[in-house]
Design a protein around this motif. Structure first.
Motif, PDB file in Angstrom:
ATOM      1  N   UNK A   1      43.901 -13.642 -19.674  1.00 49.32           N
ATOM      2  CA  UNK A   1      45.332 -13.599 -19.979  1.00 49.32           C
ATOM      3  C   UNK A   1      45.839 -12.165 -20.007  1.00 49.32           C
ATOM      4  N   UNK A   2      45.109 -11.286 -20.698  1.00 44.66           N
ATOM      5  CA  UNK A   2      45.536  -9.894 -20.810  1.00 44.66           C
ATOM      6  C   UNK A   2      45.386  -9.149 -19.492  1.00 44.66           C
ATOM      7  N   UNK A   3      44.234  -9.321 -18.821  1.00 43.61           N
ATOM      8  CA  UNK A   3      43.969  -8.569 -17.596  1.00 43.61           C
ATOM      9  C   UNK A   3      44.932  -8.958 -16.481  1.00 43.61           C
ATOM     10  N   UNK A   4      45.152 -10.262 -16.294  1.00 46.24           N
ATOM     11  CA  UNK A   4      46.060 -10.693 -15.237  1.00 46.24           C
ATOM     12  C   UNK A   4      47.491 -10.253 -15.485  1.00 46.24           C
ATOM     13  N   UNK A   5      47.936 -10.321 -16.733  1.00 40.96           N
ATOM     14  CA  UNK A   5      49.291  -9.861 -17.061  1.00 40.96           C
ATOM     15  C   UNK A   5      49.442  -8.376 -16.786  1.00 40.96           C
ATOM     16  N   UNK A   6      48.442  -7.603 -17.167  1.00 40.99           N
ATOM     17  CA  UNK A   6      48.481  -6.154 -16.948  1.00 40.99           C
ATOM     18  C   UNK A   6      48.518  -5.810 -15.467  1.00 40.99           C
ATOM     19  N   UNK A   7      47.710  -6.499 -14.663  1.00 42.33           N
ATOM     20  CA  UNK A   7      47.670  -6.226 -13.225  1.00 42.33           C
ATOM     21  C   UNK A   7      48.967  -6.645 -12.541  1.00 42.33           C
ATOM     22  N   UNK A   8      49.518  -7.783 -12.915  1.00 40.88           N
ATOM     23  CA  UNK A   8      50.762  -8.237 -12.285  1.00 40.88           C
ATOM     24  C   UNK A   8      51.931  -7.331 -12.655  1.00 40.88           C
ATOM     25  N   UNK A   9      51.967  -6.859 -13.899  1.00 39.82           N
ATOM     26  CA  UNK A   9      53.021  -5.922 -14.268  1.00 39.82           C
ATOM     27  C   UNK A   9      52.832  -4.585 -13.563  1.00 39.82           C
ATOM     28  N   UNK A  10      51.577  -4.193 -13.326  1.00 37.07           N
ATOM     29  CA  UNK A  10      51.334  -2.994 -12.524  1.00 37.07           C
ATOM     30  C   UNK A  10      51.876  -3.169 -11.118  1.00 37.07           C
ATOM     31  N   UNK A  11      51.731  -4.369 -10.562  1.00 31.61           N
ATOM     32  CA  UNK A  11      52.308  -4.655  -9.244  1.00 31.61           C
ATOM     33  C   UNK A  11      53.827  -4.565  -9.285  1.00 31.61           C
ATOM     34  N   UNK A  12      54.419  -5.038 -10.383  1.00 28.01           N
ATOM     35  CA  UNK A  12      55.866  -4.930 -10.535  1.00 28.01           C
ATOM     36  C   UNK A  12      56.309  -3.466 -10.573  1.00 28.01           C
ATOM     37  N   UNK A  13      55.493  -2.616 -11.205  1.00 24.20           N
ATOM     38  CA  UNK A  13      55.807  -1.192 -11.211  1.00 24.20           C
ATOM     39  C   UNK A  13      55.767  -0.596  -9.821  1.00 24.20           C
ATOM     40  N   UNK A  14      54.768  -0.988  -9.017  1.00 29.65           N
ATOM     41  CA  UNK A  14      54.663  -0.490  -7.649  1.00 29.65           C
ATOM     42  C   UNK A  14      55.776  -1.043  -6.765  1.00 29.65           C
ATOM     43  N   UNK A  15      56.273  -2.239  -7.116  1.00 30.13           N
ATOM     44  CA  UNK A  15      57.296  -2.883  -6.292  1.00 30.13           C
ATOM     45  C   UNK A  15      58.687  -2.303  -6.506  1.00 30.13           C
ATOM     46  N   UNK A  16      58.842  -1.397  -7.466  1.00 26.03           N
ATOM     47  CA  UNK A  16      60.150  -0.783  -7.645  1.00 26.03           C
ATOM     48  C   UNK A  16      60.528  -0.466  -9.065  1.00 26.03           C
ATOM     49  N   UNK A  17      59.858  -1.071 -10.034  1.00 28.93           N
ATOM     50  CA  UNK A  17      60.221  -0.801 -11.419  1.00 28.93           C
ATOM     51  C   UNK A  17      59.788   0.583 -11.871  1.00 28.93           C
ATOM     52  N   UNK A  18      58.810   1.164 -11.186  1.00 33.01           N
ATOM     53  CA  UNK A  18      58.330   2.490 -11.552  1.00 33.01           C
ATOM     54  C   UNK A  18      57.190   2.427 -12.538  1.00 33.01           C
ATOM     55  N   UNK A  19      56.506   3.552 -12.754  1.00 28.70           N
ATOM     56  CA  UNK A  19      55.342   3.542 -13.647  1.00 28.70           C
ATOM     57  C   UNK A  19      55.682   3.499 -15.128  1.00 28.70           C
ATOM     58  N   UNK A  20      56.909   3.860 -15.501  1.00 29.65           N
ATOM     59  CA  UNK A  20      57.270   3.947 -16.916  1.00 29.65           C
ATOM     60  C   UNK A  20      57.059   2.660 -17.694  1.00 29.65           C
ATOM     61  N   UNK A  21      57.666   1.553 -17.264  1.00 28.03           N
ATOM     62  CA  UNK A  21      57.480   0.300 -18.022  1.00 28.03           C
ATOM     63  C   UNK A  21      56.024  -0.143 -18.081  1.00 28.03           C
ATOM     64  N   UNK A  22      55.267   0.080 -17.003  1.00 31.63           N
ATOM     65  CA  UNK A  22      53.872  -0.342 -16.985  1.00 31.63           C
ATOM     66  C   UNK A  22      53.020   0.494 -17.934  1.00 31.63           C
ATOM     67  N   UNK A  23      53.260   1.792 -17.961  1.00 27.65           N
ATOM     68  CA  UNK A  23      52.523   2.644 -18.897  1.00 27.65           C
ATOM     69  C   UNK A  23      52.882   2.297 -20.337  1.00 27.65           C
ATOM     70  N   UNK A  24      54.146   2.026 -20.590  1.00 30.03           N
ATOM     71  CA  UNK A  24      54.557   1.623 -21.939  1.00 30.03           C
ATOM     72  C   UNK A  24      53.896   0.299 -22.325  1.00 30.03           C
ATOM     73  N   UNK A  25      53.839  -0.644 -21.386  1.00 34.36           N
ATOM     74  CA  UNK A  25      53.189  -1.926 -21.656  1.00 34.36           C
ATOM     75  C   UNK A  25      51.713  -1.729 -21.961  1.00 34.36           C
ATOM     76  N   UNK A  26      51.065  -0.821 -21.236  1.00 34.89           N
ATOM     77  CA  UNK A  26      49.643  -0.556 -21.463  1.00 34.89           C
ATOM     78  C   UNK A  26      49.409  -0.001 -22.858  1.00 34.89           C
TER      79      UNK A  26
END
Length: 261
Positions: free
Chosen positions: A141-166
């Motif tokens: 649950x945690x790993x898949x959510x983290x990886x998919x949100x990382x993909x969202x960051x690469x798709x245009x959201x940027x690294x900020x939200x993903x780093x904050x989520x991490x």
């Protein structure tokens, strides 16, 4: 002279769009898979996962006997109750679908939320039944959510939200784990810490205060239920309520009530 016009070009056929009812049925088709996860993992700590009916020993799987994994929750051989109450998993899946439709994040973030919910639903039922949160469900649950949100960051959201989520996921998990080390059985379990890792990642995507709101709502819900159970004398002062269901409910309430970008 014959009048000629531009050649007629056949328009490409419009693909059929599934009706909301068909989409709901498609999502509810996942309920047997989630019910199977609950049946397999709702066993006391230290025991092997369940593979058969507790009454007659008939094997339980996605192929046979199918009724054991349907809404009736009955063994196909002896008709004994198997797993969560009838219709409970199906209701949880429908509620999760409603949450996704109401929240409506971008596609990749929607996929991350759906992924987390797919693991959170069986975790709620397992924790409520045997007070444990298996690693086979919390880690994916945690790993898949983290990886998919990382993909969202690469798709245009940027690294900020993903780093904050991490960071939010790690901090929330450490908070739960610290309570286990300091308070022992009176604190949260390590399973709660692993579940909190995914919760922190998912809610941290939306802001620093969102995971805090989710945790506060979970604590309030557990407190209200605990007081109600004490008032009705269904539990004693030394009883321990599983916190996983409240953490999942607090997360859903936060997603539904917090203004999200």
């Amino acid at each position: 002279m014959a009048l000629t016009g531009p050649p007629l070009v056949a328009e490409p056929p419009v693909p059929p769009v599934a009706s909301p009812g068909a989409r709901l049925l498609a999502v509810l088709a996942l309920a047997p898979v989630l019910r199977l996860a609950v049946v397999r993992h709702a066993v006391p700590p230290g025991r092997a996962t369940r593979t058969g009916c507790g009454a007659c020993g008939a094997p339980i799987g996605l192929a046979r006997p199918w009724p054991a994994l349907g809404p009736a929750a009955r063994c196909g051989r002896c008709r004994a109750r198997v797993g969560p109450p009838p219709g409970a998993v199906e209701f949880a899946v429908a509620a999760a679908l409603g949450t996704l439709l109401l929240v409506g994040p971008p596609v990749v973030v929607l996929a991350a939320t759906a992924w987390w919910l797919g693991w959170a639903i069986p975790l709620v039922f397992v924790d409520a039944a045997v007070h444990r949160l298996p690693d086979r469900l919390t880690w994916p649950a945690a790993a898949g959510t983290w990886l998919l949100l990382g993909t969202a960051g690469l798709a245009g959201a940027g690294p900020g939200p993903w780093l904050r989520a991490t960071v939010a996921g790690v901090v929330l998990a450490l908070l739960f784990a610290t309570s286990t080390l300091l308070l022992g059985r009176r604190g949260f379990g390590l399973g709660d810490a692993k579940l909190a890792l995914g919760v922190g990642v998912l809610l941290g995507w939306y802001g620093w205060t969102v995971p805090v709101a989710g945790l506060v709502l979970a604590l309030l819900l557990s407190g209200l239920v605990g007081v109600a159970l004490l008032a009705t004398r269904r539990v004693g002062w030394r009883s321990h309520l599983p916190f996983g269901p409240f953490l999942v409910l607090g997360t859903l309430a936060t997603l539904l009530t917090t203004p999200l970008p």
